[in-house]
Structures are given as structure tokens and as C-alpha cells.
Design an enzyme around this catalytic site. Sequence first.
Site, short mmCIF file in Angstrom:
data_model
loop_
_atom_site.label_atom_id
_atom_site.label_comp_id
_atom_site.label_asym_id
_atom_site.label_seq_id
_atom_site.Cartn_x
_atom_site.Cartn_y
_atom_site.Cartn_z
N GLY B 80 0.83 -1.20 0.00
CA GLY B 80 0.00 0.00 0.00
C GLY B 80 0.86 1.23 0.00
O GLY B 80 2.07 1.17 -0.18
N MET B 82 1.83 3.05 2.32
CA MET B 82 2.83 3.22 3.37
C MET B 82 3.93 2.18 3.29
O MET B 82 4.96 2.32 3.94
CB MET B 82 2.14 3.18 4.73
CG MET B 82 1.35 1.93 4.98
SD MET B 82 0.50 1.98 6.57
CE MET B 82 -0.70 3.27 6.28
N VAL B 85 3.42 -5.32 3.36
CA VAL B 85 3.16 -6.19 4.50
C VAL B 85 3.49 -7.62 4.07
O VAL B 85 2.98 -8.09 3.05
CB VAL B 85 1.68 -6.13 4.95
CG1 VAL B 85 1.53 -6.92 6.24
CG2 VAL B 85 1.24 -4.70 5.14
N LYS B 100 5.21 -5.40 8.79
CA LYS B 100 4.91 -4.19 8.02
C LYS B 100 6.22 -3.45 7.80
O LYS B 100 6.89 -3.08 8.76
CB LYS B 100 3.97 -3.32 8.84
CG LYS B 100 2.93 -2.62 8.01
CD LYS B 100 1.87 -2.02 8.89
CE LYS B 100 0.52 -2.64 8.69
NZ LYS B 100 -0.13 -2.35 7.44
N ASP B 196 -6.72 6.70 11.35
CA ASP B 196 -7.08 6.15 10.05
C ASP B 196 -8.04 4.98 10.21
O ASP B 196 -7.88 3.95 9.58
CB ASP B 196 -5.79 5.73 9.31
CG ASP B 196 -6.05 5.43 7.83
OD1 ASP B 196 -7.07 5.91 7.29
OD2 ASP B 196 -5.23 4.72 7.24
#
Lengths: 202, 1093
Positions: B80, B82, B85, B100, B196
Site C-alpha cells: 500500500g 505506506m 506487508v 509491516k 485512520d
Amino acid sequence: MGPAPSQPQDPAPPAGEATQLLASLKRGEAAASGRLLELIYAELKSLAAAALRGERADHTLQPTALVHEAWLRLVDQTRVEWQGRAHFLGTAALAMRRVLVDHARARGREKRGGGAARVPLEGERIPAPTGLDLELDVLALDRGLEELARHSERAARVVELRFFAGLSEEDTAEVLGVARATVTRDWRAARAWLSDWLQRGA
Amino acid sequence: MGASPFERAAERFEELAQLSVEERARALERLAEPAEVLEPLRRMLAGAAHPCAALDAPVPRAELPEWIGGFRILHLLGEGGMGRVYEAEQQAPRRRVALKVLKSAFAAPELRRRFETEAQALGRLQHPGLATVYEAGSAEVHGERVAYLAMEKVEGEALDAYLARARPTLAARVELVARVADAVHHAHEKGVVHRDLKPSNVLVEPSGRPRVLDFGIARLTGADLEVTTGHTHAGAVLGTLPYMSPEQLAGHASGVDLRTDVYALGVLLHEVLAGRRPFDLAGKTLAEAARIVAEEEPAPLGQLDARLRGDLETIAAKALAKEREQRYASAAALAEDLRRTLRHEPIVARPATTLYQLKKFARRNRRLVAALGFALLSLLAGLCASLVLALQAREQSALARERAAALELQLYRQGVAEVYRTLAEGRRERAAELLADLPRSLAGWELAHLERRLSSTNRALPRHVGGTYRLRADRAGTRLASAGPDGLRVLDAGTGALRLELDAGGQPRRFDLSGDGRHVFALGWSPGTLTASLWEEGRLVRTERHASDHMGWAECAFDAAGASVYWGWNDGLLRAWEVSTGRTRFTQPVQASDVRVLAVPEQGDWLVTGGDWGDSSLAVVERASGHVRRRLPTDWQAVAELVLLGGGPAFAARSQDGLVSLWPGPEQEPTRLDANEPILALASAPGGEQLLAGTASGRILVVDGATARLVGLHDAGAALQTLVPLPERRLLAAGTLDGRIVLLERDSGQSVGALAASPGTKAVVELLALPDGRLAAGHSNGDVALLATAPDAFRSLVGHGSYVYGVAFARGGRELVSVSWDHTLRRWDARSLRELASHPLPQRATALVTLGPERVLVATMSGEVVALDLADGAVAWRTRASPWDGSGAGLASSPDGTRVAVVDPGDARTRILAARDGTVLATATLPPRTRALAWDPADGWIAAGAPGRILFLDARTLAPRSELALEGTPQRLVPAPDGTWLAVGTREGRIEVVDVASGVPRARIGGGPGPMYALAVHPDGTRLASGSEDGRVLLWETASWTRVAELEPHVPRPPEPAYRYVWELAFAPDGQQLVSASGDHTLRLWSAAAPGE
């Protein structure tokens, strides 16, 4: 990013035009698509030229950065729907591919003494899109993608989007309107396929 | 779905890629696939064995790293914005984890520190509803340092998928959200805010237990800031934006606290209960979405599902409150209230307080509250004032005074806003009342401006019960006659006073007023009888009755000289009466049906009539004899309207169903107008060269009167009923079916405002332009009003063909000078707003300063800086700088106008030049990207704004004097009139106000989207005007730095690029006028000068 104030070239680039074209595309006006490609191509070309002349601090050609810069320069961020970015990136990948291919061809001609109309068989090696210290024959890749597109249009688009516009898998999925998993699979398969094609040829 | 052979091969490849190289070969043998699948598959496998490294470029190494820290990587779970994972195996203790890897965590040293402290906090979170963070650290992956978080690997499905599949009961869904809130509360207690929360971050385990993932990750990666700083990831925003609170969307990163999560829980609750989110933000721009979330109220849950009415609705509304103070103070409080509903206990949340409800009500019904609001506010103010008094007795009086002052300012602000709002709705009288109630102690420029705007002479005239038939005025505009079912009146047009009431023998369906206003002719209808009457100064000259079982159509008109009056009705006969004696001059058949329309040209010996059903022809009739000279057939059913172009000879007729033909003269052939839609109203443009046609969709066609070719097209925005040009004002007034009168610039078609007589007014049926520029308007409900159209106090000047980048008052404030991207410099009379001159510029202009009263300096796009004399536009001198880069102006002139500072964006040199001839007087080198300059009104210093700082230089020598740090990149600098403070508009959209002597910040205001381009300080120093990207012009009070007014925003002009940014603002030297220059190609001028001044 300001609107017109950040577009000082003369003649003034149609700073709001890309924004409006994106809106037109949203409304399903297909004609906007060609014009958008034209606009982005022109912008990327000038950005790329500046980069290759060493006018930019980093002296490297980073399509991802160029596409992002074009996005910021051409599109009024506050007036574009979220989907607009997908449209833009999809078109920008195509434009970036053309810019790189045209550039490689032009360099090939230069080397052959100028004016030679013949398209070189082997393209100029230019730094790979991320600016990493890798080299790639852009013309060969272009031909490989054409060949790949004959097998799978979608897989070729995935490579184009990821490689030439530096899109993430997520963004690629959004642009193509397919599941993320499909993009992952296409990308892996297409990359493997192209690796072989580039090394062994058709 | 039919996968292509390649796609089939890709699927197979994915399976085979899991195997070792030897196993792959064997597996390939066993595959029962056709050759066209095997061929690409072989290629893929070969390529995978010898990958071309360059192709990996976009993502550094797509292959899995074998190890990250102490974790053996098994496979990629997801990727994603960020980072990635992985599913990984921890060695000690041996367990499966979700690893992560955060891309940007180490992008900067401060991020690294943040990561370390935050990761520790995350490690302290231990709750069954949270995914536990086992370990945080950093490791080398492919030669790159990355941060990672090892978290508990939760098996479950995403919340939205779970709801769709399991379809839990309402009670189960309520409990589910309560458990999510429990987990969130636990994190809050440990000082971690999620930031979030969204369904994809909540997994539901097979047992039905929800687990919240990714706590604090948004902050770790700065992802929560990305949306509002523009570096946003489209995909990420798509998922996140609907869950963002108003404060997050407003970009107040520092204002984010646990109540931000409470808001997101509110969205989640709403979605889980009702199956949809509170706001539909699909297809909205970020800015629109932010506005909706900040301003609109979601539909109450009970309206979506009756079962949710009552407590659940109240709970969701409280969690979703715009103001954080109104939300639940904790996630636990929300969870507790949810559980109370399950136990059927009374909940703690109240269906909002009266005040809160009033606010919500106000938000929903701005219009209504605008009418009630101020009285209400006054009441509240009274209440608060008494509280303040009580406070004063008991506590320190200073605090009380402070509060009283804040309250008064608040009242003033709200009052001003209400006056503007009421004005925008066209309710001038109400606005004037509200204005009169405003507290005067804080009065500033905006109050004077509003008084100026509301000092006009609008007045309501006696209403006609049952509707308005017709309005007519005499040529001088001194008398106005109006008719409705209740009678015919002649009024004084100046005062509105009733002069005469005339008895037309029934309902005065048609009448006319002679040019000198002395005579009135009317056709009155009472069942069975038509009465024709002629009056001279109210004295009946002649009356005549005709019997008929139906009224049908009738029409009448005086000739221009007022010698004869012509009329006809349902017998098809045209009658001519001599006005002085009332004698019949002729009675002649002209139509086979009713005489429905009739027009008498100013010149010539003819007139035109038009018929109704049965005879839709027009007739050109001899004025002397009444003989039909020429018949003009149409293929219409009926002729509904007839308009002379500029008094004739050209005329246009409109059919009942909205078709229009145009005759250049009585002898010529008609041309049909092609409008593609029904035309509802016709008018002649002043001079008669053009015909104006208003359509059902609100367009106004401007048609050449000779050729019937379309020469212009405007948009009034609502179906048009009436149309009238206002020659003196170069405006068009268009009356709409919804009761508004839209004023448009005659040449550009740009709307300059809307008028409405009073609330609840219905369709505008009659519109009349008086010679003094006022409009008389008659509405279908019988309202009649005289309206001022002179927008002298607020004018939009359209004169530039492109973005306007500079504006200044010149020649002692008598004139305005503007420069534009369109290569021109224009001068305007600051009072009459007439354009005085347009001078060509060698380049596109980007900035302007005045050098004394008679000279200006213009910066251009190419970098050339040109001094021009206003008298003739001649270039006095020029100098070069490097090309403009789209940032600040980089010009400032000395208070006496003899010197000017110019910053060269190329090498960041600043030079002081003599205004007389451009001689260089001083030079200094500034930090890179210095763009904005300001000159001390006392001529002591020059301020230069560079990213992150402001430098003060000696105004003579340019020697550095001091420097102060500043957050952001300065775009525009303006000093206080006494030089004590400096206001800095930043590209980040804020205004930073700093004390010049001490360098101490005085205020930080703003926060609008996009850069703060324009600033101007009122000469008395009490007001600061700001202009930004979104076209808004705001006024700030400079003692408390509170916003006191918002002026009419600039609007983009389609089909041009839709820019509205305000690039420059200027107050006149006498402080009476404020002007703005915008990317919408216009200047706007707001005046506070007393009328007639």
C-alpha cells in the site's frame, strides 16, 4: 501548486485545459483523450529534455518524478475528482513511453551522423526509469511490449503503467479498473516474460 | 470470464513460481494445457530464472527478501501507500507475524526519531480488540535501511466483507461497533490515536470478534498528513477520506486528537447500521469533500432506516458532530451509550442541546435563519451580557472585559455575515434593517461599504392583489403606471407615491402610457363587457363599451408623438383614436382573429399587428387609413410577442410555442431564429442593432438584427420570463420564473448579481428599465418594486482578456491601473469605472507597483521589468531580471515613489533602482527563492521573504539588519501603515503576522486552501484584506486578527480555464475603495464612498 501563476512559459500552456479534459473524459467525451495525450506528451517531453540537458539538479531521468511533476503542473489539484488522477496517470504512462522511445530514436540518429531516417535496430541505452544505475534498451523494451500486447493487452498496460509512470500496484489496478491481485499476477508474469524476450528475443 | 492463453499462463506461472526450479520443470510436464498457454508459460519460467534486473526498477526488488531482521519472509500479504506487508516467521519466539515494512519511516531523521518513540507506544498496546505489535525495528533490505513493525497476524475478514456475508442482526452490529470502540479506547488510554479508522482496518475473526489494525501507523508514516498537504496517494485517499473528520480535512494536523477517532467511529457506526456512509463523497473533488464534511449535516439515521430512529440516531449524530467539543469525550463513552441501547437504558447523549440544534438548524436553513438569526443572536447576546456582568462582579474584571469584547466581535462578525447573505439573496430591505442593528464600536471599512450598498432607493410599490398585468413608464421616467386585477395606478416613479387611480371599467388587462406620461389608454374587462378608456392627466377623455361573451386578446399602443392611440381586440378590428379629442380616426379589419399584439414604430407611416389562433399572420398596416399594406404569413399557431428593434423599422415576433422570426423592415423577408429550444422573452438591445432572446433553459441569445446571426450567448441560469437592457449601466436584466432578476454584463454576459423584491416573490412577469438606471419589476403574485441596479458599491470590471496579475490605485486614487497576462495595461476611472485607456505591454504582465502618481513598474513573464508613464503608456525605462517562475511579485516601491526594489528570481539579487531612470542605487544578494518584498512605510527597511524566513534590509543600502524565522514560504508581504507589523501571506495558505521591532509573531490566521496570494492593509490599519486561491476575499480585524467579513468571491468564467484565484488586492489611498485582481479575468471593486461622492 498555484494555477496559472505556476505556468510561466510562453505561449502559456493551457494550464486549465488538462483539468477540463479530465472532466470531459469523465463525461465520456472520447475526443478529450487524444488531446490529453498530446498535452501530457508535450509537457513530459520538455521536462525530460530539461532533465537530460542536465538542467535539473539530479541529472537523471526519472519518469515517476516527471509524471508527478507533469501532474502538478498541468492539473489543478483542487478541481479534479479522484478518478481524474487515474485517467491522467493512464495517459501519462503512454506519453512517457513515447517520450522515451522518441528520445532513444533521436539519439540513435544523432550517432549515425544526423538526418538518417532509418530507425536504429538497437536503441540508445539510457538510465532506467528509476534513475538506478541500471541500463535498459528502451527501443527493445518498446518492441517487447508491442509483442506482449499481442498476447495480453492488459499485461502490456500493466508494465507500461508500472514501468513508465511508476505507478504502484494499487494505482495500476485503479487505472485499469481491475482487481489488485490481477495486477500483481500480470506484473509478475509479464516481467518474467519480458525478461526472457529481452534476453533471447522473439 | 474467458481468460486469454497468456492470462491462463500467468495463473499457472503464479502457482509454479512457488516451487523450486527443479520442481517447476516437473510440474510443467504434468500440466494439461494447450500449446498457446505453454509457450508463454515457458518464457515466463525462463525469464524468472534469469530476470532482467532493469525491469525490476519501478519497485526495488520485487522478489521477496529472505530475511528482514529476525524474521524469515514467507510471502507478500499486501502493498500500500505506506509500504509492504509480509507474512513472516519470527524465530524467537517462533510464531507467524504480519511484518509491516514502512517505506517513508526513515526518510528524514525526525521521522526516524518519531518512529522510535511511537513504536514504543504501540508496543504497550495490549487489548483483545487490537492486533498486538510484537516488535519494531530497522533492518537492511537490499542495501536499504527500512523500518519494520512485527504485528500479530490476525485471521479474519475485513469488516465490510463480513457484514455483507454474515448479515448480523442490528443488535450484533451495535455490539460489534461497541467492541471496536472498546479497543480504540484502550489505545487512547495509552496515548495512541489511530487517525485512520476505516472498515479495511477492522478485521472480524471467525469468532465474530473485531480486531483493529494499524494503530498509529498513519502518524508513523505521516500518511495522515499527506491528504491535506497534497502529496496524496489517490488510492489511499479513496478509502480514507470518507472517514476523515472535519478537523483532519481542514488540515489541522495539530488539532487531531482522540475525538478524531470518535468521529471515524461515528462514520463506521453509521455505515455498519445503515449500510452507507453519512456523506456520499463519490465523484467529489477533495475541496468539495472537505466542504461537505465541514458544513453539511448527514441525513439522520432514522430517515434511512426507521429502526434506527431515536437513540441510535442520537448516538451517531453525537459522534459525528462537526465540533469536537460536541462529540463523545471518549470512545468508551460511545461504547457505553451503544450498550445502553442494547439494555434499553436511557442513553447519555441528548438529542443535542437547544443551542446545538439551533446551529444545526441554521446550517440546514441558512435562508430562514438569516431572517430570524439576528434577533435570536441579539437575544443570546443579552443573555451572555448579563452573565458577563455577573462574572464581572465576582471575578477579575479584565477577564470579563475580554470576554465581552470577544462576544461583541462575534456578534459583529455574524451580523456582517448575515447582512452579506441577505444581500446576496436580493433582500435589500431586510439587509438594511440588519445593518442598522450592528454594533458600531467595531465598525470598519466593511460596514461603510455595506451602508453604501444599501443606501440605494429601492422601494416596494403598492401591491396588486392577484398579480401584475403590466408596467409602463413615460419617456422621462417620472411616471410609472401599473395594472393588476385590482386596478390601474399611476405613480411617481421617484418616490413611488400614488398619483392617480383609474377606473378602467373592469380588470385593466391592457393599457399604455403616452411618451409624455399625460395620457393613459386602457382596455378593461368585466364579464361580458370590454371597456376602452382614454384619460388625460386623470381626466376621462373618452370611454366606449363593447359586448362580448369572451375577452380574448386585446392590445393597445400610443404612437411615439402621443397623437394617436391604436387598439384592437377579439373582433380583429384595429381602431385609431385621436388622443387630443378622443375622436375615432378609423376602424379597420386587420386580423381574421383577435388582435393579439401591436407595435407602433417611432418613425414611419405604418404599424404591425399580429393575430391569434385562426390567423397567425402579421399585418403591416397604414397608420393613416388602417388599410393592410402587407400581410406577413407565419406557420405558427399564434403570435405571442412583437418587439421593435430600437423603435423600428426592424421587428421580431415570437410565436406561442417559442419560435422567433426577424424582419429587417416591413418590406423585407423574415429570417428565422434557430435556438434549439423555446424562446420565452424578447427584447431589443439599445440602439436596435441586436435582438435579445431569453430561452427556457436560461440562455440569452444575442442576435444580429440585420442577419439574424447569433453573435453572443449568455447564461442567466434560470428560465427567463422577461428581459430588458439597462443601457446606462451596460447591463442586461433578466427576470426569471423563480422570481429573481439576474443582472448580467451586457458585453461579457457575466453575472454581476441578482435582485429580488421581497421574500416569496414569484415569477417576474414585467420588467421595465427606467432612464435613471432603476428597474421596475412586476411579479406574478402582484408585487411591484422599484429596484436600484447601480452596483457602484460593488462592480466587476471585465476588461482584460486573461488573468489579471496586478492592480493599483494611481493618480491620487482617482484612477485604477491594472495589468494582465493579455499583454495590456489598462486605466480605469475609479469612480465611474469607465475604461480610460488600454496600453500594449511588451510581455505578459505578472506584477505591478506604482512609482509615484504618474508612473508604474510592471514585471513581466520574460523577466523584463518595464516602467511606463500613465499619461501615454510610453516606456520610460526597462531592465532585465530572470523569467518569472510563477511565485511572488518581487517588486516594492518606496513610500515616496522615487525608488523601487526589484528581486531577480534567477540569482536572488535585489536591486534598488531610481524610479526616474532605473539607475541602480544598491544591490544585495538574498537567499535563494526570495520572492516577496515589502517596503517600510517610514522608509527605514525593506523586508524580503524567503522560504522559512524574513530578512530586513536597510532601505537605502540594502545592508542586512535583521532576520526572523517563519513557517512556510512567503508569497506576499504587506506592512502595517505605521510599519509596526508585517503581514506575510504564505504559499501554505496562511497569514503570519510578525512584530517588526521584536520579530515576535503576533498572529497566525487563515488556513485556506492553496497559497495566500494577495494581501492589502486598509490605510487606517484596522483591516487586512486577503485573497486566495479559491477566489475569496476576506477582511480581518487587526486588533484581534479575527475575520470580520467575506466579500463576494471571484467566480471562474467558463469556458476559459476555470481560475478564480485573487492575485492582488489594493485599498484606495483614502481607504474608501478596495479592488481585487483575479485569474477570472476581472477586477472587482468594492466601495465605501458615500453615494454621490
